[in-house]
Motif scaffolding. Structure first.
Motif, mmCIF file in Angstrom:
data_model
loop_
_atom_site.group_PDB
_atom_site.id
_atom_site.type_symbol
_atom_site.label_atom_id
_atom_site.label_comp_id
_atom_site.label_asym_id
_atom_site.label_seq_id
_atom_site.Cartn_x
_atom_site.Cartn_y
_atom_site.Cartn_z
ATOM 1 N N SER A 164 0.484 -1.061 -0.043
ATOM 2 C CA SER A 164 0.090 -0.001 0.450
ATOM 3 C C SER A 164 0.929 1.182 0.315
ATOM 4 O O SER A 164 2.435 0.871 0.368
ATOM 5 N N PHE A 165 0.158 2.704 -0.614
ATOM 6 C CA PHE A 165 0.942 3.393 -0.021
ATOM 7 C C PHE A 165 -0.033 4.703 0.120
ATOM 8 O O PHE A 165 -1.456 4.614 -0.598
ATOM 9 N N GLY A 166 0.335 5.755 0.589
ATOM 10 C CA GLY A 166 -0.305 6.665 1.089
ATOM 11 C C GLY A 166 0.998 7.436 2.266
ATOM 12 O O GLY A 166 1.245 6.579 3.366
ATOM 13 N N PRO A 167 0.189 8.430 2.351
ATOM 14 C CA PRO A 167 0.249 8.716 3.638
ATOM 15 C C PRO A 167 0.008 8.509 4.827
ATOM 16 O O PRO A 167 1.341 9.173 5.739
ATOM 17 N N ALA A 168 -0.639 7.522 4.927
ATOM 18 C CA ALA A 168 -0.947 7.175 5.802
ATOM 19 C C ALA A 168 -0.259 6.236 6.723
ATOM 20 O O ALA A 168 0.087 6.157 8.763
ATOM 21 N N PHE A 169 0.484 5.655 6.151
ATOM 22 C CA PHE A 169 2.297 5.105 6.123
ATOM 23 C C PHE A 169 3.164 5.991 6.437
ATOM 24 O O PHE A 169 4.913 5.680 7.081
ATOM 25 N N GLU A 170 2.682 7.319 6.542
ATOM 26 C CA GLU A 170 4.036 8.456 6.246
ATOM 27 C C GLU A 170 5.385 7.795 7.691
ATOM 28 O O GLU A 170 6.220 7.205 8.374
ATOM 29 N N GLY A 171 4.137 7.353 9.279
ATOM 30 C CA GLY A 171 4.734 7.030 9.987
ATOM 31 C C GLY A 171 5.305 5.800 10.819
ATOM 32 O O GLY A 171 5.443 6.175 12.144
ATOM 33 N N GLU A 172 5.079 5.612 9.667
ATOM 34 C CA GLU A 172 5.390 3.843 9.608
ATOM 35 C C GLU A 172 6.750 3.827 10.962
ATOM 36 O O GLU A 172 7.632 4.122 9.674
ATOM 37 N N ARG A 173 6.748 2.423 11.322
ATOM 38 C CA ARG A 173 8.911 2.600 12.160
ATOM 39 C C ARG A 173 8.526 0.983 11.421
ATOM 40 O O ARG A 173 8.311 0.036 11.531
ATOM 41 N N VAL A 174 9.532 0.935 11.047
ATOM 42 C CA VAL A 174 11.375 -0.309 10.799
ATOM 43 C C VAL A 174 11.822 -0.584 11.921
ATOM 44 O O VAL A 174 12.691 0.160 11.705
ATOM 45 N N ARG A 175 11.169 -1.581 13.026
ATOM 46 C CA ARG A 175 11.995 -1.935 13.998
ATOM 47 C C ARG A 175 12.914 -3.131 14.128
ATOM 48 O O ARG A 175 12.559 -3.518 13.020
ATOM 49 N N LYS A 176 14.057 -3.099 14.926
ATOM 50 C CA LYS A 176 15.165 -4.072 15.506
ATOM 51 C C LYS A 176 14.369 -5.181 14.928
ATOM 52 O O LYS A 176 14.604 -6.346 13.227
ATOM 53 N N ASP A 177 13.125 -6.223 15.091
ATOM 54 C CA ASP A 177 12.342 -7.193 14.804
ATOM 55 C C ASP A 177 11.863 -7.310 13.461
ATOM 56 O O ASP A 177 12.214 -8.431 12.984
ATOM 57 N N ASP A 178 11.430 -6.726 13.224
ATOM 58 C CA ASP A 178 10.805 -6.175 12.003
ATOM 59 C C ASP A 178 11.709 -6.574 10.497
ATOM 60 O O ASP A 178 11.549 -6.105 9.633
ATOM 61 N N LEU A 179 12.735 -5.742 11.011
ATOM 62 C CA LEU A 179 13.797 -5.028 10.094
ATOM 63 C C LEU A 179 14.457 -6.848 8.820
ATOM 64 O O LEU A 179 15.060 -7.522 9.222
ATOM 65 N N TYR A 180 14.021 -6.021 7.571
ATOM 66 C CA TYR A 180 14.412 -7.129 6.627
ATOM 67 C C TYR A 180 16.034 -6.922 6.137
ATOM 68 O O TYR A 180 17.328 -7.565 6.241
ATOM 69 N N LEU A 181 16.307 -5.080 5.868
ATOM 70 C CA LEU A 181 17.064 -4.938 4.819
ATOM 71 C C LEU A 181 17.361 -3.448 5.609
ATOM 72 O O LEU A 181 16.621 -2.292 5.336
ATOM 73 N N GLU A 182 18.168 -2.797 5.330
ATOM 74 C CA GLU A 182 18.424 -1.943 6.064
ATOM 75 C C GLU A 182 19.749 -0.578 4.863
ATOM 76 O O GLU A 182 20.513 -2.101 5.041
ATOM 77 N N CYS A 183 19.231 0.360 4.649
ATOM 78 C CA CYS A 183 20.944 1.234 3.598
ATOM 79 C C CYS A 183 20.692 2.043 4.631
ATOM 80 O O CYS A 183 19.904 3.220 4.982
ATOM 81 N N GLY A 184 22.168 2.739 4.925
ATOM 82 C CA GLY A 184 22.524 4.115 5.806
ATOM 83 C C GLY A 184 22.323 3.911 6.947
ATOM 84 O O GLY A 184 22.780 2.751 7.618
ATOM 85 N N GLY A 185 22.544 5.258 7.926
ATOM 86 C CA GLY A 185 22.242 4.886 8.595
ATOM 87 C C GLY A 185 23.882 4.685 9.328
ATOM 88 O O GLY A 185 24.569 4.971 8.773
#
Lengths: 448, 735, 317
Positions: free
Chosen positions: B329-350
């Motif tokens: 899904s795509f939309g402003p409703a997901f703007e605040g969504e967090r991807v936490r360590k436990d949910d993390l699949y891939l990380e770029c940067g940081g």
């Protein structure tokens, strides 16, 4: 032209003594410029400065006070023609008429309703302000009895209505200490009424057959040292009364025409016999410049809409109205009902609570303190953010009231969902619709 | 204009007019002058003749005048030795061509009433639809006006194979264009090729087979001409109005496929009058200089796989992308969504890998719109919990694209990526940090989808300022490192450019009236050296905002004659302010706190206030809740000066503005600054330091008091005296 | 008078817009002064009151609002006829509330059918108002625009997100449109500019400023309308010189205070009279702020407002 804060500041002692209630002379000057403070609050201002400031700060429409104590009513003091230009300051007083020719029951009913019909709304108490007591018979004794009754039963402001100075004095003897409004001085009785006004130090209505006559009479009275005047233009057709209100307001504000620089009184009770129509007429004068609006009767169904109209028109357009923060129960929610959160901008609150109600889904609504800002504005200003909303949720006690752990936030505040989840621990943050109109559909689908 | 083309067009026009004359003569003899002629069910007669000349041809005899006009329009044939002609004669020849062809087609309707189907689609084995009647015109014309169909491609002839025919048709359909088809090349007809391949043709699929002959091109042109009359309120005979309407609103072009005959040239020349350019697959001469059409007139020898995109570019047509093609899904409703360590699949940067995002501008031919490439591994190539370096390079091209838009477009990447479910985006530039969740990956989300999202959203929201964008994603360390280097050079260049802009060298300022909903008389004037008081809009943002939305809240303000260089007042600004505040405010200063300061809405980041005893100025930002030396807290100050008032001694401004050269320069500038909250001092400290050095008092920063020194003038004055603050020895701030 | 009445220098006039087709059309607008300031200008056309008709039987109306129409709620055409025949409606506003995807999601074809029936049943101009769902309104109103080409309708709401589609429909089929923006002068102006750019003629645009009920944000709309008028009449703001339509009936009758019985809220008095007065007062205040067409529900409220308008126009003096 009104003085700026800096111009006023230059006339002040510049000592920052704080005795006026604000820490600095500059802050005090800004308050004076905005009409939020009285010069008399400064103990050290020089006489010269006082004279200069008083002249410059006198409002184009005089502020007149009626009544005494907590129920004192202020009218006048307006500075603009349209509310969006700044704000309308002193809402019109709403008065109910009783006469000495009414039966006891009629009078008692009116006074009873006057006292009883009171509405709480976003921290304001809405109610009528004045009881107008009219001598129709001309009998001083009956007038006196009626005034005593009104005076004993309410602490409201009073309007005394008779054009006979002798009868008027009888009334003033009874309630002169309540600073009633004297109605009315006319070309015929002006000397007598002026004398009474001075003696009892009360405000006075000047009634003319038209505005020319009014202006002539007010000039005479102000020359005589009387300042607390109220204008009755004499018009009793709606169209003429409407026009007169506009002329008076424009004359005072645009032309600084002092003889018309007073608040007005309008009498819808003398314009129709139908209370519904009368109340509607009253609303015209709420919008267009009435200072006091005199009605023949007050009923719940008529007074409430009128009070709403008055509240709406006299809201400060630059300062949002705020609902008190806290948890609101809508439709008798239980421990499985949804929990929604919104801001405390009153308009948002009304709309959101209205839509929840319309959905017929019982729910808990948490109104967070956003200082009266709307969701988006509050979010942008950092007042509707994850930690702030989270703390409100924890503090309001909702967590003990429901079994589930879900909270619905406004769609426009979706950006805070992550922060809020972090703040709330194991609660699930659900993003609701952006538009309140879609709340019913959303809630019908919702399950704990 | 190419002499070859002109000559050919004029030759073609002569042939066509002659043909019309001959057929007319024959028809007159057979049917007589009072025989009624016309296209079916239309109130526009023969529409080009009616729209351009204002002549309603109802009977055969009415066509006589028109043919005479054709003759007089026809230029002489071009002789070998003459260098002329240029454009004008060819255009007139083209016009004559269309008049003549309408008469030819009208006679055809008379002679063979069943030649065309008169329906919306093929009927009884006949695929030729003929002129659109008024019902079709209304229904389809609406789409031209509201943009659901921006225009049409008029195809003459046919491509060499059925496959190419189908591919071209599909590509044009995807761009929501109508395809109007006529004529043949070596016997092949586009419509027939499509039918043979089983493609449905007709108005409902937007593949309209007008007729087998080149003369059927007038049905396309007539349609455009009627759209202008029907929807643009253009009166019959107002040819200028009609042609301009078509130039501005109907995105059409001619696409000859195959050998361009003299007759085709004549039709193409005619179409240029409507500003419809010609895009050809054969190597005919080009007419590249612009003039009548928005851009080039004739572009030739274009390979089939580039025909459509070239046509779109040359006609100046904007691409619309309605869907964001991602599996989540795509939309402003997901703007605040967090991807936490436990949910993390891939990380770029940081903190632990490198990532960068960069928008840059390229030439038109270097960018293929919608091309998304990933160099290096994607999410499926790595284990759960992995890290990859990432570079997102967005290459823009467009005739209106400016390098000044780059930072504005680049800042959007944050929002667009965040609006994607399963992706979290933090930071910007070379401190970008993106996380993809397991749930997102499980739904099929790939890194490459970042490109799809960006392509779609850039077109949807910023399509007005560019034409094409392609996105390259790199996940190989070396490539990422190179991108970072390149991006950093670009960032430096941009920053320097913005810093280098001054009010003096800029003629155009911008307004912002976004806040008038609650502060009706407030008008922001935003100049390079006075950014918006809310901190959200600088001059460049306003410029871009205006380009994107010309009727929006940011309008250009020609500053005009300078009335007071010290205070910062200009005639043009004042006039604009008066109008935009609806008469409430007639002037203000951009550079002064004391003399007619700018109005304030309520959204300002900071409020500056005069401190009379200290002979200076303080400023306080929204985040500081405590008391200040002026005796008012931020909220009180905001309530006092907000709402669209100009309050001498007080001014709203942005944090950034404090360190701009023009900040209260009329009152002494930054040397007047005697108090600010500690946190603000720290936040803008390094820039403040630079400003201090600029005014020659490098130690100024340490002379400015904050709440740890005091929160009243009496408390801070000794501190200022001790430090020797420059404000104390300046002219009295209160005159 | 011993002093001259201070005047306003008006320099603009509101455009006159005709809604509906001959001979059943009405003209609104044309004002050269603030609303009812007849001592210094003219209101050539009295503001009009349109009566609401719904495309499907309302589910949640308070009894007071439902009662007058109880016999016709199942038949929009009969409902419209009753409004015109029994209550003297000068215009009908067909509210296509049921087309909302969040309501019954009635298909566009059905909405066309209802519109045709209602149009055929009345001899006054017809306003057709969508559900407010942007995408659905585009589809529904566009189809109505095309299929009801022979009627000259007033179509709303036309918003920034739908102005191209619906503006084009207006162009093709000569309908008037209500340009709708959320309570903001500049947005209203901007949409009118956009419609102009699209080619919609100025005599087919009416402003819908978006309104709220008394006690529920009325003041915001009231001031925006006053500012619209001020800009149009005194500041030569040519893109605001359009009449204003206020779709207020549905706003008033959904607020809590029109739903409470006397037992639930004794201080609020008789529910019928209360509801009527809330609606009448909302309408009247909007008329005082510049409304040219008010869309209302209850016959009693309409009668009250009509009476008061006549008084303000000076009839009976």
């Amino acid at each position: 032209m009104a003085l700026t804060g800096i111009q006023i500041y230059k006339l002040l002692p510049k000592t920052n003594c704080g005795e006026c209630g604000v820490p600095t002379c500059l802050a005090f000057a800004m308050n004076l410029a905005a009409g939020k403070a009285e010069l008399s609050a400064c103990p050290y201002v020089t006489e010269d400065a006082k004279a200069e400031l008083t002249e410059a700060s006198a409002p184009p429409i005089r502020v007149v006070e009626i009544g005494a104590g907590t129920k004192k009513l202020k009218i006048g003091g307006e500075t603009v023609l349209f509310r969006h230009e700044k704000t309308f300051v002193n809402a019109p007083g709403i008065a109910v008429l009783v006469t000495d020719e009414m039966g006891n029951e009629e009078v008692a009913g009116r006074i009873d309703r006057f006292k009883r019909l009171e509405y709480e709304r976003i921290g304001l108490t809405l109610r009528a302000d004045l009881v107008a007591i009219k001598s129709v018979s001309g009998d001083a004794g009956r007038f006196e009895a009626l005034i005593s009754k009104a005076k004993n039963e309410t602490d409201a402001g009073i309007i005394l209505m008779t054009e006979d100075p002798c009868v008027m004095e009888t009334g003033l003897k009874v309630c002169g200490d309540r600073r009633p409004l004297i109605y009315a001085a006319t070309r015929e009785n002006i000397e007598g009424m002026a004398t009474l006004t001075k003696k009892y130090k009360c405000p006075l209505v000047v009634k003319g057959k038209d505005l020319d006559e009014v202006a002539e009479l007010t000039k005479k009275l102000t020359d005589d040292g009387l300042k607390d005047l109220v204008i009755d233009s004499g018009a009793r057709s709606i169209r003429n009364a409407f026009e007169d209100q506009i002329v008076v307001r424009r004359g005072a504000i645009q032309k600084k025409y002092r003889p018309l620089g007073f608040p007005t009184i309008v009498l819808p009770c003398e314009m129709t016999d139908d209370l519904m129509q009368e109340t509607l007429i009253a609303s015209v004068f709420v919008a267009k410049y009435g200072g006091i609006i005199l009605l023949s009767d007050l009923q719940g169904h008529s007074l409430f809409p009128l009070l709403l109209a008055r509240m709406n028109i006299y809201t400060d357009p630059q300062r949002p109205m705020a609902t008190s923060p806290g948890i609101y129960e809508i439709g008798g929610p239980n421990e499985d009902s949804p929990v929604l959160v919104t801001c405390n901008f009153s308009l948002t609150y009304f709309i959101v609570s209205g839509e929840i109600e319309a959905s017929r889904v019982p729910a808990w609504l948490l109104v967070a303190d956003t200082e009266g800002l709307s969701v988006l504005t509050a979010w942008a200003a950092g007042k509707f953010v994850g930690d702030a909303v989270g703390i409100s949720l924890k503090k309001c006690g909702i967590m003990e009231k429901v079994r589930h752990k879900k909270v619905i936030i406004p769609g426009y505040a979706a950006a805070i969902s992550g922060d809020l989840e972090e703040e709330l621990g194991d609660w699930e943050v659900m993003v609701g619709p952006r538009d309140a109109a879609h709340i019913p559909a959303y809630l019908k689908e919702w399950s704990a | 204009m190419s002499k070859i083309i002109c000559s050919a067009a004029i030759r073609g026009a002569h042939k066509i007019v002659q043909r019309a004359e001959a057929e007319y003569q024959a028809a007159m003899e057979k049917w007589g002058p009072d025989q009624e002629i016309g296209f079916p069910n239309t109130a526009y007669y023969l529409p080009i003749i009616y729209g351009i000349l204002g002549i309603g041809v109802k009977k055969l005899k009415d066509a006589k005048d028109v043919l005479d006009r054709c003759r007089s329009l026809l230029p002489d044939m071009v002789a070998e030795h003459v260098w002329l002609p240029y454009l004008a004669p060819a255009l007139e020849a083209g016009m004559a061509t269309f008049f003549a062809e309408e008469i030819i087609e009208a006679i055809r309707y008379l002679e063979s009433p069943d030649y065309y189907t008169r329906t919306e689609g093929p009927a009884d084995g006949n695929i030729w639809l003929g002129a659109a009647d008024d019902v079709i015109l209304r229904k389809r014309g609406v789409e031209f006006v509201d943009g659901t169909a921006p225009g049409f491609a008029a195809i003459l002839g046919a491509p060499p194979t059925k496959e190419i025919a189908v591919q071209l048709a599909q590509e044009l359909q995807e761009k929501n264009l109508y395809v109007f088809m006529c004529s043949d090349h070596e016997g092949r007809k586009m419509s027939e090729l499509l039918v043979e391949e089983g493609v449905q043709i007709g108005w409902p699929t937007r593949l309209v087979s007008f007729g087998p002959e080149y003369t059927a091109a007038v049905f396309a042109m007539g349609f455009a001409t009627r759209v202008a009359m029907s929807f643009g309120g253009i009166k019959p005979g107002d040819f200028t109005g009609n042609l301009i309407y078509n130039k501005d609103r109907v995105f059409a072009f001619a696409m000859p496929l195959g050998t361009v005959t003299d007759e085709w040239y004549a039709n193409a020349a005619g179409a240029i009058n409507w500003s419809f350019p010609t895009i050809a697959d054969t190597p005919i001469p080009e007419i590249l200089p612009t003039g009548i059409c928005t851009y080039e007139h004739v572009v030739s020898n274009v390979p089939y796989d580039q025909l459509v995109s070239k046509a779109i570019e040359v006609r100046g047509l904007k691409v619309t992308v309605s869907e964001v093609p991602v599996p989540v899904s795509f939309g402003p409703a997901f703007e605040g969504e967090r991807v936490r360590k436990d949910d993390l699949y891939l990380e770029c940067g940081g903190p632990k890998s490198q990532a960068v995002e960069w928008v840059t501008t390229r030439d038109m031919d270097e960018v293929e719109d919608g091309k998304i490439e990933l160099f290096g591994p994607d999410v499926d190539d790595v284990e759960e919990g992995s890290r990859l370096p990432l570079a997102i390079v967005c290459e823009f091209a467009g005739r209106k694209m400016e390098e000044d838009f780059e930072p504005i477009l680049e800042r959007q990447i944050h929002h667009f990526v965040n609006h994607t479910q399963g992706l979290m985006h933090i930071g910007q530039r070379d401190i970008t940090w993106i996380r993809m969740s397991k749930a997102g990956r499980a739904k099929g989300l790939k890194l490459k989808h970042i490109g799809s999202v960006l392509h779609a959203k850039f077109h949807q929201e910023f399509g007005a300022i560019f034409d094409k964008v392609q996105i390259k994603l790199y996940t190989e360390q070396e490539k990422v490192r190179e991108s970072v280097e390149e991006a950093k050079r670009s960032y430096e260049y941009r920053d320097a450019r913005i810093e280098g802009m001054t009010d003096e060298t800029t003629e155009m300022f911008y307004s912002c009236t976004l806040c008038q909903s609650f502060a009706p008389s407030h008008v922001c004037i935003i100049s390079p050296e006075r950014t918006g008081l809310c901190g959200a809009y600088n001059w460049m943002d306003c410029k871009a905002s205006y380009e994107i939305n010309a009727t929006g809240p940011n309008q250009p303000v020609e500053k005009g004659e300078c009335l007071d260089p010290k205070l910062g007042q200009w005639k043009g600004c004042n006039e604009f302010i008066y109008k935009a505040s609806r008469g409430a405010i007639d002037h203000y200063s951009l550079y002064s706190l004391m003399h007619d300061p700018m109005t304030a809405c309520g959204c300002f980041e900071c409020v500056a206030a005069v401190l009379p005893i200290c002979n200076g100025v303080m400023t306080v930002d929204r985040d500081y809740a405590g008391m200040t030396p002026c005796g008012m807290k931020f909220t009180t100050l905001a309530g006092t000066i907000g709402g669209g008032l100009s309050t001498p001694g007080f001014m709203g401004h942005s944090k950034y503005n404090i360190t701009q050269k023009k900040w209260i320069s009329a009152d002494g500038g930054i040397k007047r600054l005697v108090w600010m909250p500690k946190s603000l001092k720290e936040e803008i400290g390094h820039r403040l330091k630079e400003s201090s050095e600029r005014v020659g008092i490098p130690e100024l920063l340490d002379m400015i008091a904050d709440e740890t020194v005091g929160i009243s003038e009496e408390e801070i004055l000794p501190f200022l005296e001790e430090k020797g603050h420059p404000a104390l020895s300046m002219d009295p701030i209160l005159e | 008078m011993s002093f001259e009445i201070p005047t306003i220098s008006y320099n603009g006039v509101i455009r006159q817009i005709t809604v509906g087709k001959e001979p059943n059309c009405v003209t609104v607008g044309g004002e050269s002064c603030y609303p009812f300031y007849l001592f210094e200008g003219a209101m050539p056309h009295l503001p009009r009151i349109a009566m609401e008709v719904y495309d499907a039987p309302p589910e949640d109306w308070p009894q007071a609002a439902l009662e007058p129409f109880a016999d016709v709620v199942h038949d929009p055409a009969a409902w419209a006829q009753k409004c015109v025949g029994s209550y003297g409606a000068e215009m009908i506003a067909l509210q296509l509330a049921s087309t909302d995807p969040n309501a019954q999601d009635t298909p566009a074809e059905k909405a066309v059918e209802v519109t045709k029936k209602v149009a055929a049943a009345i001899n006054v101009p017809l306003i057709v108002w969508g559900s407010g769902n942007l995408e659905k309104d585009k589809e529904v109103l566009r189809m109505i625009s095309e299929r009801c080409a022979e009627e000259t309708l007033l179509l709303g709401p036309v918003e920034e997100g739908s102005y191209k589609a619906l503006g084009a429909a207006s162009l093709a089929y000569q309908h008037t449109i209500a340009a709708s923006t959320p309570i903001d002068v500049n947005l209203a102006k901007q949409l009118n500019i956009l419609l102009g750019n699209l080619g919609v003629p100025d005599d087919r645009i009416i402003i819908d400023p978006t309104v709220g009920a008394l006690g529920y944000g009325l003041e915001f709309c009231y001031s925006v309308m006053e500012r619209d008028r001020m800009a149009a009449l005194t500041q030569e703001d040519e893109r605001l010189q359009f009449p204003i339509v206020c779709n207020l009936g549905k706003e008033v009758w959904k607020i809590k205070e029109t739903r409470l019985s006397e037992e639930e809220a004794p201080l609020l008095g008789d529910p019928l009279k209360r509801g009527v007065l809330l609606e009448a007062m909302t309408a009247l205040l909007f008329l005082l702020a510049g409304g040219d067409i008010v869309i209302m529900r209850h016959p009693d409220a309409i009668q009250l407002v009509r009476g008061l308008m006549n008084e303000l126009m000076g009839e009976g003096v």
